[in-house]
Design a protein around this motif. Structure first.
Motif, PDB file in Angstrom:
ATOM      1  N   PRO A  74       0.837  -1.209   0.000  1.00 22.10           N
ATOM      2  CA  PRO A  74       0.000   0.000   0.000  1.00 22.10           C
ATOM      3  C   PRO A  74       0.873   1.261   0.000  1.00 22.10           C
ATOM      4  O   PRO A  74       1.893   1.322   0.683  1.00 22.10           O
ATOM      5  CB  PRO A  74      -0.802  -0.122   1.305  1.00 22.10           C
ATOM      6  N   LEU A  76       0.986   5.277   0.785  1.00 20.85           N
ATOM      7  CA  LEU A  76       0.310   6.325   1.528  1.00 20.85           C
ATOM      8  C   LEU A  76       0.764   7.701   1.041  1.00 20.85           C
ATOM      9  O   LEU A  76       1.848   7.849   0.467  1.00 20.85           O
ATOM     10  CB  LEU A  76       0.576   6.178   3.026  1.00 20.85           C
ATOM     11  N   LYS A  87      -4.899  12.479   5.245  1.00 17.96           N
ATOM     12  CA  LYS A  87      -4.197  11.241   4.934  1.00 17.96           C
ATOM     13  C   LYS A  87      -4.864  10.536   3.756  1.00 17.96           C
ATOM     14  O   LYS A  87      -6.093  10.449   3.702  1.00 17.96           O
ATOM     15  CB  LYS A  87      -4.153  10.322   6.152  1.00 17.96           C
ATOM     16  N   GLN A  89      -4.542   7.256   0.560  1.00 19.46           N
ATOM     17  CA  GLN A  89      -3.965   5.996   0.113  1.00 19.46           C
ATOM     18  C   GLN A  89      -4.178   5.866  -1.391  1.00 19.46           C
ATOM     19  O   GLN A  89      -5.284   6.115  -1.890  1.00 19.46           O
ATOM     20  CB  GLN A  89      -4.591   4.805   0.830  1.00 19.46           C
ATOM     21  N   PHE A 108      -6.523   8.734  -5.456  1.00 24.74           N
ATOM     22  CA  PHE A 108      -6.248   8.482  -4.043  1.00 24.74           C
ATOM     23  C   PHE A 108      -7.558   8.504  -3.253  1.00 24.74           C
ATOM     24  O   PHE A 108      -8.432   9.343  -3.482  1.00 24.74           O
ATOM     25  CB  PHE A 108      -5.301   9.548  -3.472  1.00 24.74           C
ATOM     26  N   ILE A 111      -8.335   8.673   3.931  1.00 30.32           N
ATOM     27  CA  ILE A 111      -8.358   7.898   5.163  1.00 30.32           C
ATOM     28  C   ILE A 111      -8.941   8.789   6.260  1.00 30.32           C
ATOM     29  O   ILE A 111      -8.374   9.823   6.592  1.00 30.32           O
ATOM     30  CB  ILE A 111      -6.950   7.415   5.551  1.00 30.32           C
TER      31      ILE A 111
END
Length: 212
Positions: A74, A76, A87, A89, A108, A111
């Motif tokens: 993953p 970030l 944030k 991912q 993206f 989060i």
């Protein structure tokens, strides 16, 4: 009384049609009508954007796009929106490249809470990539003609070809270049500034670092 009750039932039924229920929770992103305006059944009233499924898109060069899709772990990232760190991912690359578009869109997911975000905002995304083996970071001034650096060997310059992998930004926003090259090993001395007339074999004197 019967007539009055019928009129009341009709009024209550009409009142029911004046209420609009959103199909999901979200933010109103556009209004197409004003208070008191008459509308038809097919008239667009508002645009509603779900705040639970926001995605951020960033245009990246094709070479970097291939690198992102090849990663097995993953990835970030962070974005600064209204002085708040969001944030992220990495989810996927866009399946289509638009006509005239240079690069491919990386998509993206967010989060955590995304309710404070506004659709259409432009921001800078910082992506955290895993370390690349046998790579080194040098000042941008150390790069000559985008593919060469000079090492200092026995007080003389020696030119070597390198491959630029990307850029790195420190806390002071200074740009550094991530490079790879066969001649690079730990503790190698690199000419870290643009020296006019730099050529192979030029005699140089290495000055000690001076703190400010």
């Amino acid at each position: 009384i019967t007539n009055a009750q019928s009129l009341l039932a009709t009024a209550e039924n009409n009142l029911h049609y004046t209420k609009i229920y959103a199909p999901f929770s979200g933010a109103v992103s556009a209004m197409h009508i004003a208070i008191g305006e008459q509308v038809r059944p097919i008239t667009p009233l508002i645009e509603l954007t779900s705040t639970d499924h926001y995605e951020l898109r960033a245009l990246v060069p094709i070479k970097q796009a291939q690198l992102l899709t090849s990663m097995k772990q993953p990835l970030l990232a962070t974005a600064n929106v209204h002085d708040q760190v969001v944030k992220l991912q990495f989810l996927r690359m866009a399946a289509k490249v638009k006509a005239g578009q240079i690069g491919q869109e990386a998509i993206f997911g967010i989060i955590g809470n995304s309710h404070h975000l506004i659709k259409g905002n432009v921001t800078l995304i910082k992506l955290f990539l895993p370390a690349i083996k046998n790579s080194y970071v040098v000042p941008i001034a150390a790069i000559y003609n985008n593919d060469k650096i000079y090492l200092i060997e026995h007080k003389r310059l020696k030119q070597y070809h390198i491959t630029m992998l990307g850029r790195q930004y420190d806390k002071a926003a200074a740009t550094k270049i991530i490079i790879q090259g066969e001649a690079l090993v730990n503790h190698t001395q690199v000419l870290a500034n643009q020296l006019p007339g730099a050529i192979d074999g030029l005699l140089v004197k290495v000055m000690p670092a001076v703190g400010i």
